[in-house]
Design a protein around this motif. Structure first.
Motif, PDB file in Angstrom:
ATOM      1  N   VAL A 131       0.842  -1.206   0.000  1.00  0.00           N
ATOM      2  CA  VAL A 131       0.000   0.000   0.000  1.00  0.00           C
ATOM      3  C   VAL A 131       0.871   1.249   0.000  1.00  0.00           C
ATOM      4  O   VAL A 131       0.608   2.205  -0.747  1.00  0.00           O
ATOM      5  CB  VAL A 131      -0.965  -0.013   1.210  1.00  0.00           C
ATOM      6  N   ALA A 132       1.925   1.260   0.811  1.00  0.00           N
ATOM      7  CA  ALA A 132       2.832   2.413   0.857  1.00  0.00           C
ATOM      8  C   ALA A 132       3.499   2.635  -0.490  1.00  0.00           C
ATOM      9  O   ALA A 132       3.631   3.781  -0.946  1.00  0.00           O
ATOM     10  CB  ALA A 132       3.888   2.214   1.945  1.00  0.00           C
TER      11      ALA A 132
ATOM     12  N   ASP B 177       3.653   5.890  -5.476  1.00  0.00           N
ATOM     13  CA  ASP B 177       3.444   6.068  -6.920  1.00  0.00           C
ATOM     14  C   ASP B 177       2.431   7.173  -7.195  1.00  0.00           C
ATOM     15  O   ASP B 177       2.600   7.976  -8.110  1.00  0.00           O
ATOM     16  CB  ASP B 177       2.966   4.767  -7.572  1.00  0.00           C
ATOM     17  N   LEU B 178       1.373   7.207  -6.408  1.00  0.00           N
ATOM     18  CA  LEU B 178       0.336   8.225  -6.592  1.00  0.00           C
ATOM     19  C   LEU B 178       0.810   9.622  -6.191  1.00  0.00           C
ATOM     20  O   LEU B 178       0.268  10.615  -6.665  1.00  0.00           O
ATOM     21  CB  LEU B 178      -0.919   7.858  -5.791  1.00  0.00           C
ATOM     22  N   ALA B 179       1.808   9.692  -5.319  1.00  0.00           N
ATOM     23  CA  ALA B 179       2.310  10.993  -4.861  1.00  0.00           C
ATOM     24  C   ALA B 179       2.992  11.761  -5.977  1.00  0.00           C
ATOM     25  O   ALA B 179       3.088  12.987  -5.931  1.00  0.00           O
ATOM     26  CB  ALA B 179       3.271  10.814  -3.688  1.00  0.00           C
ATOM     27  N   GLY B 180       3.464  11.073  -6.995  1.00  0.00           N
ATOM     28  CA  GLY B 180       4.056  11.755  -8.140  1.00  0.00           C
ATOM     29  C   GLY B 180       5.351  12.469  -7.809  1.00  0.00           C
ATOM     30  O   GLY B 180       5.499  13.654  -8.056  1.00  0.00           O
ATOM     31  N   TYR B 181       6.302  11.741  -7.252  1.00  0.00           N
ATOM     32  CA  TYR B 181       7.598  12.330  -6.939  1.00  0.00           C
ATOM     33  C   TYR B 181       8.313  12.747  -8.227  1.00  0.00           C
ATOM     34  O   TYR B 181       8.004  12.263  -9.313  1.00  0.00           O
ATOM     35  CB  TYR B 181       8.483  11.333  -6.190  1.00  0.00           C
TER      36      TYR B 181
ATOM     37  N   ARG C 244      10.807  13.993   0.123  1.00  0.00           N
ATOM     38  CA  ARG C 244       9.766  12.965   0.179  1.00  0.00           C
ATOM     39  C   ARG C 244       8.828  13.189   1.371  1.00  0.00           C
ATOM     40  O   ARG C 244       7.621  13.020   1.254  1.00  0.00           O
ATOM     41  CB  ARG C 244      10.390  11.578   0.235  1.00  0.00           C
ATOM     42  N   THR C 245       9.383  13.591   2.502  1.00  0.00           N
ATOM     43  CA  THR C 245       8.557  13.852   3.685  1.00  0.00           C
ATOM     44  C   THR C 245       7.607  15.019   3.442  1.00  0.00           C
ATOM     45  O   THR C 245       6.410  14.930   3.739  1.00  0.00           O
ATOM     46  CB  THR C 245       9.454  14.139   4.905  1.00  0.00           C
ATOM     47  N   VAL C 246       8.120  16.105   2.896  1.00  0.00           N
ATOM     48  CA  VAL C 246       7.292  17.289   2.637  1.00  0.00           C
ATOM     49  C   VAL C 246       6.254  16.980   1.560  1.00  0.00           C
ATOM     50  O   VAL C 246       5.088  17.372   1.678  1.00  0.00           O
ATOM     51  CB  VAL C 246       8.177  18.495   2.247  1.00  0.00           C
ATOM     52  N   ARG C 247       6.645  16.249   0.522  1.00  0.00           N
ATOM     53  CA  ARG C 247       5.704  15.901  -0.551  1.00  0.00           C
ATOM     54  C   ARG C 247       4.582  15.030  -0.009  1.00  0.00           C
ATOM     55  O   ARG C 247       3.410  15.231  -0.345  1.00  0.00           O
ATOM     56  CB  ARG C 247       6.453  15.193  -1.687  1.00  0.00           C
ATOM     57  N   ARG C 248       4.917  14.043   0.810  1.00  0.00           N
ATOM     58  CA  ARG C 248       3.884  13.190   1.404  1.00  0.00           C
ATOM     59  C   ARG C 248       2.909  14.019   2.233  1.00  0.00           C
ATOM     60  O   ARG C 248       1.699  13.844   2.150  1.00  0.00           O
ATOM     61  CB  ARG C 248       4.517  12.128   2.301  1.00  0.00           C
ATOM     62  N   HIS C 249       3.457  14.910   3.043  1.00  0.00           N
ATOM     63  CA  HIS C 249       2.606  15.753   3.882  1.00  0.00           C
ATOM     64  C   HIS C 249       1.700  16.650   3.026  1.00  0.00           C
ATOM     65  O   HIS C 249       0.517  16.813   3.320  1.00  0.00           O
ATOM     66  CB  HIS C 249       3.468  16.594   4.819  1.00  0.00           C
TER      67      HIS C 249
ATOM     68  N   TYR D 294      -5.174  15.626  -0.199  1.00  0.00           N
ATOM     69  CA  TYR D 294      -5.711  15.404  -1.541  1.00  0.00           C
ATOM     70  C   TYR D 294      -5.977  13.908  -1.770  1.00  0.00           C
ATOM     71  O   TYR D 294      -7.041  13.534  -2.283  1.00  0.00           O
ATOM     72  CB  TYR D 294      -4.724  15.938  -2.584  1.00  0.00           C
ATOM     73  N   LEU D 295      -5.023  13.063  -1.387  1.00  0.00           N
ATOM     74  CA  LEU D 295      -5.197  11.629  -1.579  1.00  0.00           C
ATOM     75  C   LEU D 295      -6.369  11.083  -0.766  1.00  0.00           C
ATOM     76  O   LEU D 295      -7.126  10.242  -1.256  1.00  0.00           O
ATOM     77  CB  LEU D 295      -3.914  10.885  -1.218  1.00  0.00           C
ATOM     78  N   VAL D 296      -6.517  11.537   0.461  1.00  0.00           N
ATOM     79  CA  VAL D 296      -7.637  11.072   1.285  1.00  0.00           C
ATOM     80  C   VAL D 296      -8.959  11.413   0.605  1.00  0.00           C
ATOM     81  O   VAL D 296      -9.858  10.572   0.510  1.00  0.00           O
ATOM     82  CB  VAL D 296      -7.582  11.679   2.706  1.00  0.00           C
TER      83      VAL D 296
END
Length: 190
Positions: free
Chosen positions: A22-23, A28-32, A95-100, A105-107
């Motif tokens: 899932v992570a 992948d959905l975060a679009g790094y 990566r931490t800032v992008r996830r945050h 939006y993802l939720v």
């Protein structure tokens, strides 16, 4: 919880924990940024992302990028290059800032106004397991309606919380949910 696997892979089954799959899918959905940080373009893109506003700079500092503004300016101007250690810190902070930043939006996308998102669960690979020890497991689908805890744990990079949140969702598979604690892949879209 009952049905937790203690000795996974003892007889040759291959797979990964469901929460790890899932992570990976959420990553992948975060679009790094696709360009590697070792390329100038990738480094500049990450630095611009981390320094575009005061809020972004504060988040980068909180995520572990503790160099001075003067050093960051020298990197952006191309006068100096970050060390390997600082490249790792930049990548981690990015990566931490992008996830945050993308979590809310993802939720919203995954919850889909209460309709949820269909998740495809591919069982473990048992090709190396001797025939008498193979389980009968099959491809399953599950509609997850509450993604809040899953995405929150992913954004915080908290593996234990993500594992617990994912286990709470796969219990909906019924009495055989423990067979899907380890999987080969989990797929869903947002």
């Amino acid at each position: 919880m009952p049905e937790r696997n203690i000795e996974f892979g003892k007889y040759g089954a291959r797979g990964i924990k469901g929460h790890e799959a899932v992570a990976r899918r959420l990553d992948d959905l975060a679009g790094y940024i696709a360009t590697p940080i070792t390329a100038k373009r990738g480094l500049m893109a990450r630095l611009h992302y981390l320094t575009r506003s005061d809020h972004a700079r504060a988040a980068a500092r909180a995520a572990g990028l503790t160099v001075t503004d003067r050093t960051i300016k020298a990197w952006l101007d191309g006068k100096r290059l970050p060390s390997k250690k600082n490249l790792d810190r930049i990548e981690s902070a990015y990566r931490t800032v992008r996830r945050h930043n993308i979590a809310r939006y993802l939720v919203g996308r995954l919850n889909a106004r209460g309709r949820g998102t269909r998740v495809e669960i591919h069982p473990v690979n048992q090709s190396q397991v001797p025939r008498p020890r193979q389980r009968v497991v099959e491809y399953r689908t599950l509609n997850v309606r509450r993604w809040d805890r899953i995405v929150e744990a992913w954004a915080a990079a908290d593996d234990q919380a993500l594992d617990d949140a994912w286990a709470d969702q796969i219990i909906d598979l019924g009495s055989q949910w423990g067979q899907y604690e380890y999987v080969t892949n989990i797929g869903f879209a947002a």
